[in-house]
Design a protein around this motif. Structure first.
Motif, mmCIF file in Angstrom:
data_model
loop_
_atom_site.group_PDB
_atom_site.id
_atom_site.type_symbol
_atom_site.label_atom_id
_atom_site.label_comp_id
_atom_site.label_asym_id
_atom_site.label_seq_id
_atom_site.Cartn_x
_atom_site.Cartn_y
_atom_site.Cartn_z
ATOM 1 N N ASP A 49 0.830 -1.208 0.000
ATOM 2 C CA ASP A 49 0.000 0.000 0.000
ATOM 3 C C ASP A 49 0.863 1.255 0.000
ATOM 4 O OD1 ASP A 49 -2.318 -1.484 -0.018
ATOM 5 O OD2 ASP A 49 -2.549 -1.472 2.163
ATOM 6 N N ASN A 50 1.978 1.195 0.739
ATOM 7 C CA ASN A 50 2.944 2.291 0.719
ATOM 8 C C ASN A 50 4.030 1.959 -0.299
ATOM 9 O OD1 ASN A 50 4.738 4.360 1.179
ATOM 10 N ND2 ASN A 50 5.432 3.594 3.171
ATOM 11 N N LEU A 51 3.912 2.503 -1.495
ATOM 12 C CA LEU A 51 4.871 2.174 -2.556
ATOM 13 C C LEU A 51 6.279 2.643 -2.240
ATOM 14 C CD1 LEU A 51 2.927 2.847 -5.900
ATOM 15 C CD2 LEU A 51 3.329 0.679 -4.737
ATOM 16 N N ASN A 52 6.419 3.558 -1.304
ATOM 17 C CA ASN A 52 7.766 4.049 -0.950
ATOM 18 C C ASN A 52 8.622 2.975 -0.303
ATOM 19 O OD1 ASN A 52 7.133 6.573 -1.940
ATOM 20 N ND2 ASN A 52 6.488 7.383 0.053
ATOM 21 N N GLU A 53 8.000 1.966 0.296
ATOM 22 C CA GLU A 53 8.770 0.887 0.914
ATOM 23 C C GLU A 53 8.724 -0.388 0.072
ATOM 24 O OE1 GLU A 53 7.143 0.035 4.735
ATOM 25 O OE2 GLU A 53 5.179 -0.608 3.973
ATOM 26 N N GLY A 54 8.144 -0.310 -1.112
ATOM 27 C CA GLY A 54 8.063 -1.470 -1.997
ATOM 28 C C GLY A 54 9.094 -1.410 -3.107
ATOM 29 N N HIS A 55 8.886 -2.220 -4.117
ATOM 30 C CA HIS A 55 9.779 -2.246 -5.285
ATOM 31 C C HIS A 55 8.931 -2.461 -6.545
ATOM 32 C CE1 HIS A 55 13.981 -1.739 -4.298
ATOM 33 N NE2 HIS A 55 13.795 -2.412 -3.173
ATOM 34 N N LEU A 56 8.101 -1.459 -6.828
ATOM 35 C CA LEU A 56 7.298 -1.516 -8.048
ATOM 36 C C LEU A 56 8.186 -1.584 -9.286
ATOM 37 C CD1 LEU A 56 4.487 -1.416 -9.334
ATOM 38 C CD2 LEU A 56 4.580 1.080 -9.202
ATOM 39 N N ASP A 57 9.405 -1.063 -9.158
ATOM 40 C CA ASP A 57 10.329 -1.126 -10.295
ATOM 41 C C ASP A 57 10.643 -2.565 -10.685
ATOM 42 O OD1 ASP A 57 11.563 -1.253 -7.771
ATOM 43 O OD2 ASP A 57 13.526 -0.771 -8.618
ATOM 44 N N TYR A 58 10.695 -3.477 -9.699
ATOM 45 C CA TYR A 58 10.941 -4.882 -10.022
ATOM 46 C C TYR A 58 9.825 -5.436 -10.906
ATOM 47 C CZ TYR A 58 14.508 -4.959 -6.312
ATOM 48 O OH TYR A 58 15.624 -4.722 -5.523
ATOM 49 N N TYR A 59 8.594 -5.044 -10.584
ATOM 50 C CA TYR A 59 7.467 -5.526 -11.384
ATOM 51 C C TYR A 59 7.560 -4.990 -12.813
ATOM 52 C CZ TYR A 59 2.701 -6.707 -12.783
ATOM 53 O OH TYR A 59 1.619 -7.225 -13.447
ATOM 54 N N PHE A 60 7.930 -3.718 -12.964
ATOM 55 C CA PHE A 60 8.071 -3.145 -14.297
ATOM 56 C C PHE A 60 9.204 -3.824 -15.070
ATOM 57 C CE2 PHE A 60 6.198 1.018 -12.514
ATOM 58 C CZ PHE A 60 4.922 0.648 -12.927
ATOM 59 N N TRP A 61 10.322 -4.121 -14.382
ATOM 60 C CA TRP A 61 11.414 -4.837 -15.050
ATOM 61 C C TRP A 61 10.969 -6.233 -15.476
ATOM 62 C CZ3 TRP A 61 14.921 -2.295 -17.254
ATOM 63 C CH2 TRP A 61 15.560 -1.208 -16.672
ATOM 64 N N MET A 62 10.161 -6.886 -14.646
ATOM 65 C CA MET A 62 9.654 -8.206 -15.006
ATOM 66 C C MET A 62 8.778 -8.130 -16.255
ATOM 67 S SD MET A 62 7.260 -10.799 -12.779
ATOM 68 C CE MET A 62 5.800 -9.774 -13.052
ATOM 69 N N MET A 63 7.899 -7.118 -16.326
ATOM 70 C CA MET A 63 7.043 -6.958 -17.502
ATOM 71 C C MET A 63 7.878 -6.591 -18.731
ATOM 72 S SD MET A 63 4.053 -7.784 -16.554
ATOM 73 C CE MET A 63 3.220 -7.332 -18.074
ATOM 74 N N ALA A 64 8.947 -5.816 -18.534
ATOM 75 C CA ALA A 64 9.830 -5.489 -19.653
ATOM 76 C C ALA A 64 10.534 -6.740 -20.171
ATOM 77 C CB ALA A 64 10.865 -4.447 -19.220
ATOM 78 N N ALA A 65 10.980 -7.606 -19.247
ATOM 79 C CA ALA A 65 11.636 -8.860 -19.654
ATOM 80 C C ALA A 65 10.657 -9.765 -20.395
ATOM 81 C CB ALA A 65 12.190 -9.571 -18.422
ATOM 82 N N LEU A 66 9.431 -9.870 -19.901
ATOM 83 C CA LEU A 66 8.411 -10.658 -20.596
ATOM 84 C C LEU A 66 8.136 -10.083 -21.982
ATOM 85 C CD1 LEU A 66 5.794 -11.442 -17.785
ATOM 86 C CD2 LEU A 66 7.295 -13.066 -18.950
ATOM 87 N N SER A 67 8.109 -8.745 -22.082
ATOM 88 C CA SER A 67 7.864 -8.103 -23.375
ATOM 89 C C SER A 67 9.004 -8.375 -24.346
ATOM 90 C CB SER A 67 7.688 -6.598 -23.187
ATOM 91 O OG SER A 67 6.558 -6.309 -22.397
ATOM 92 N N LEU A 68 10.243 -8.368 -23.843
ATOM 93 C CA LEU A 68 11.399 -8.667 -24.699
ATOM 94 C C LEU A 68 11.337 -10.102 -25.199
ATOM 95 C CD1 LEU A 68 14.101 -7.939 -25.967
ATOM 96 C CD2 LEU A 68 15.209 -8.542 -23.790
ATOM 97 N N LEU A 69 11.073 -11.040 -24.285
ATOM 98 C CA LEU A 69 10.936 -12.440 -24.684
ATOM 99 C C LEU A 69 9.799 -12.596 -25.683
ATOM 100 C CD1 LEU A 69 11.660 -15.441 -24.349
ATOM 101 C CD2 LEU A 69 10.106 -15.509 -22.375
ATOM 102 N N ASN A 70 8.704 -11.904 -25.437
ATOM 103 C CA ASN A 70 7.554 -11.959 -26.318
ATOM 104 C C ASN A 70 7.903 -11.435 -27.710
ATOM 105 O OD1 ASN A 70 4.585 -12.218 -26.742
ATOM 106 N ND2 ASN A 70 4.712 -10.006 -26.981
ATOM 107 N N LEU A 71 8.689 -10.346 -27.764
ATOM 108 C CA LEU A 71 9.099 -9.772 -29.045
ATOM 109 C C LEU A 71 9.973 -10.740 -29.831
ATOM 110 C CD1 LEU A 71 9.315 -7.389 -31.014
ATOM 111 C CD2 LEU A 71 11.189 -6.501 -29.616
ATOM 112 N N VAL A 72 10.902 -11.385 -29.136
ATOM 113 C CA VAL A 72 11.784 -12.351 -29.804
ATOM 114 C C VAL A 72 10.974 -13.508 -30.382
ATOM 115 C CG1 VAL A 72 13.638 -14.017 -29.436
ATOM 116 C CG2 VAL A 72 13.799 -11.741 -28.421
#
Length: 577
Positions: free
Chosen positions: A539-562
């Motif tokens: 709930d408090n994004l300041n103590e989370g790591h939303l960036d990890y989720y975005f990196w995961m989606m970016a990796a899935l998108s890269l694999l998907n593109l290939v």
């Protein structure tokens, strides 16, 4: 789709005398079921009327969907959780129903009559919603709460049914107005899909601004009534233009044809395929060029299904009776199934693409709530930034049509500038870069939160929300390349008898992407909160790591593109005899 396949036409052109005829050469007919005249039917004169219906349908749909949570919580007094759940269920129904509408169109009614019937259902549904929002009896007495709720949900799910009938038919009926055997008209068909998506984006922008403001400040009934009146007017205009439309002749039920191939192939699983594919069963060519153009050449992929076209010696009790289609199918029927199988990897790749698009209404919105949304004395609602993506689409469509395509055409020599693989690949690459930018932005936001000692405080950090603007703009560009391109792809590569069904597959990909995003969020929530950890998305994004989720989606998108590029280069387009 390799280079050779890209340069080959989807349909072989008719002989010169057919191409120069006053009639269309793809078998189209007019409203009186007579061969369609080229000069007086179809093309843009018909498409303007069809696009008008789609524009109004989207206006009505977005007028409901963009503010539905607010309506359910303030008018029906549902909890936020219940409202979110009910909205998700309704949106899912809206994007699953096109499969039903497409089946009806391809099997029984045709696209024109399907549009007419379901627009009427749309109007009835909206009248129910307008009545439920305006009748004083519902707002003055709590005793009618159950009746009010029933009316609202009856109207909403009638809208879902009506949307399922209209959405897959307007795009395909519009594309039907161009002769696939005329190179000039084929080039214009590509522009149709671009402007089709442009109008969808325009309706989204108008509904998300003007209509939503009217709902919040004037009244729900007024906000629903205006797009409904617009739909009635466009519907009347659509009907008056019936004499200029081109219609495709109805064929066998597409689902029946697919099942016949599967059943016939299974029945003959033990038979040996002939070395000469010309020995497989196919009906003799008709004298009509239009009919023969719908025959499809045999290909060597998915050979098991070729067994459905093996001509076997009949038994004694079958010698005088014609062979059932459940035992013997034509090569064209078999190839139609193969075409769907070849499209499936492209369809699957867009599940990931639409999962990334789903971040706009979920994680990107949450990211915006933890950023400084003030520009001077003006506060920008985080949800309003999605309008930048819509504006980006409105800008990129005319730029793509008038500047980018002519410029690229000089280098590639292709009528549409980009090949299908290039266009879809660019869109998917931009989608991946959207997630990369979001991850880098979140890393910077977390660094600012730590530097200011805000890690344990549930407050926005001193970083302007306008840093999200390039992200939304990039996402809009990705939609122009990929979302429009895949709509055209499904139409061009669909069997003639399955145009509406394949258009519905695009809507199904969108729904599947939304569900996939929800699944990933649930998995991440469970996996990253073990042992009392706050997880990636607390709930408090300041103590989370939303960036990890975005990196995961970016990796899935890269694999998907290939994977997309791998499969698309092997894809052989629909070639007809």
């Amino acid at each position: 789709m390799d280079t050779g396949d890209e340069e080959r036409p989807l349909l072989h052109l008719q002989p010169p005398q057919a191409a120069g005829s006053e009639y269309t050469s793809d078998g189209s007919v007019d409203i009186n079921k007579q061969p369609a005249l080229k000069h007086s039917t179809g093309k843009w004169r018909a498409c303007f009327l069809i696009l008008g219906v789609e524009f109004c349908e989207c206006m009505v749909f977005f007028a409901i969907s963009k503010n539905l949570v607010t309506y359910l919580t303030t008018v029906l007094h549902e909890s936020k959780v219940a409202a979110a759940r009910n909205v998700s269920a309704w949106v899912g129904a809206c994007f699953l129903m096109p499969l039903f509408g497409a089946f009806i169109a391809d099997t029984y009614w045709g696209r024109y009559w399907t549009i007419i019937v379901f627009v009427l259902v749309y109007i009835i549904a909206m009248l129910i919603l307008i009545a439920s929002a305006s009748l004083q009896v519902f707002s003055s007495s709590s005793n009618h709460g159950d009746v009010h709720r029933a009316m609202v949900y009856l109207g909403l799910y009638l809208v879902a049914i009506a949307s399922g009938g209209v959405k897959p038919c307007t795009s395909t009926f519009g594309a039907d107005q161009f002769d696939i055997n005329d190179p000039v008209e084929v080039a214009k068909k590509g522009s149709f899909f671009n402007w089709y998506y442009f109008l969808i984006s325009t309706s989204s922008l108008l509904s998300g601004t003007v209509i939503v403001w009217l709902q919040d400040n004037v009244g729900w009934a007024v906000g629903y009534a205006i797009p409904t009146v617009l739909m009635v007017v466009c519907f009347a205009v659509f009907i008056t233009g019936s004499r200029v439309y081109r219609f495709k002749k109805m064929g066998v039920s597409p689902l029946t044809s697919i099942l016949q191939v599967v059943v016939a192939a299974i029945r003959k699983w033990h038979l040996q395929l002939p070395d000469d594919s010309s020995l497989l069963y196919e009906v003799e060519s008709s004298t009509s060029g239009a009919d023969s153009s719908h025959k499809i050449m045999h290909t060597n992929e998915f050979r098991f299904f070729d067994k459905a076209a093996i001509v076997s010696a009949p038994s004694d009790n079958e010698s005088t009776a014609p062979m059932s289609s459940w035992r013997l199918c034509t090569v064209t029927q078999v190839e139609e199934l193969k075409m769907l199988l070849r499209m499936s990897p492209v369809w699957a790749s867009f599940v990931i693409f639409y999962a990334v698009s789903g971040q706009v209404a979920s994680t990107l919105l949450e990211q915006g709530t933890f950023m400084n949304n003030h520009v001077g004395s003006f506060a920008i609602p985080p949800a309003s930034l999605s309008v930048i993506g819509v504006v980006s689409t409105l800008i990129f469509v005319p730029v793509y049509e008038t500047i980018l395509v002519p410029l690229v055409r000089r280098f590639t020599g292709k009528d549409k500038g980009f090949s299908r693989t290039e266009r879809l690949g660019i869109g998917q690459a931009l989608s991946m870069l959207t997630m990369v930018y979001a991850a880098l932005l979140e890393m910077r936001r977390l660094a600012i939160a730590e530097a200011n000692g805000l890690t344990n405080q549930n407050v926005p950090v001193p970083m302007s929300i306008l840093w999200q603007a390039p992200l939304y703009f990039m996402h809009g560009a990705a939609e122009v390349f990929a979302a429009i391109g895949v709509t055209e792809f499904f139409y061009d590569h669909a069997p003639e008898t399955m145009k509406s069904l394949c258009a519905a597959l695009g809507q199904l990909a969108l729904a599947s992407g939304s569900y996939f995003n929800s699944l990933m969020l649930s998995i991440v929530a469970v996996a990253t909160t073990q042992g009392g950890a706050p997880g990636w998305i607390p709930d408090n994004l300041n103590e989370g790591h939303l960036d990890y989720y975005f990196w995961m989606m970016a990796a899935l998108s890269l694999l998907n593109l290939v994977l997309f590029l791998h499969y698309s280069m092997r894809h052989t387009g629909k070639i007809t005899c």
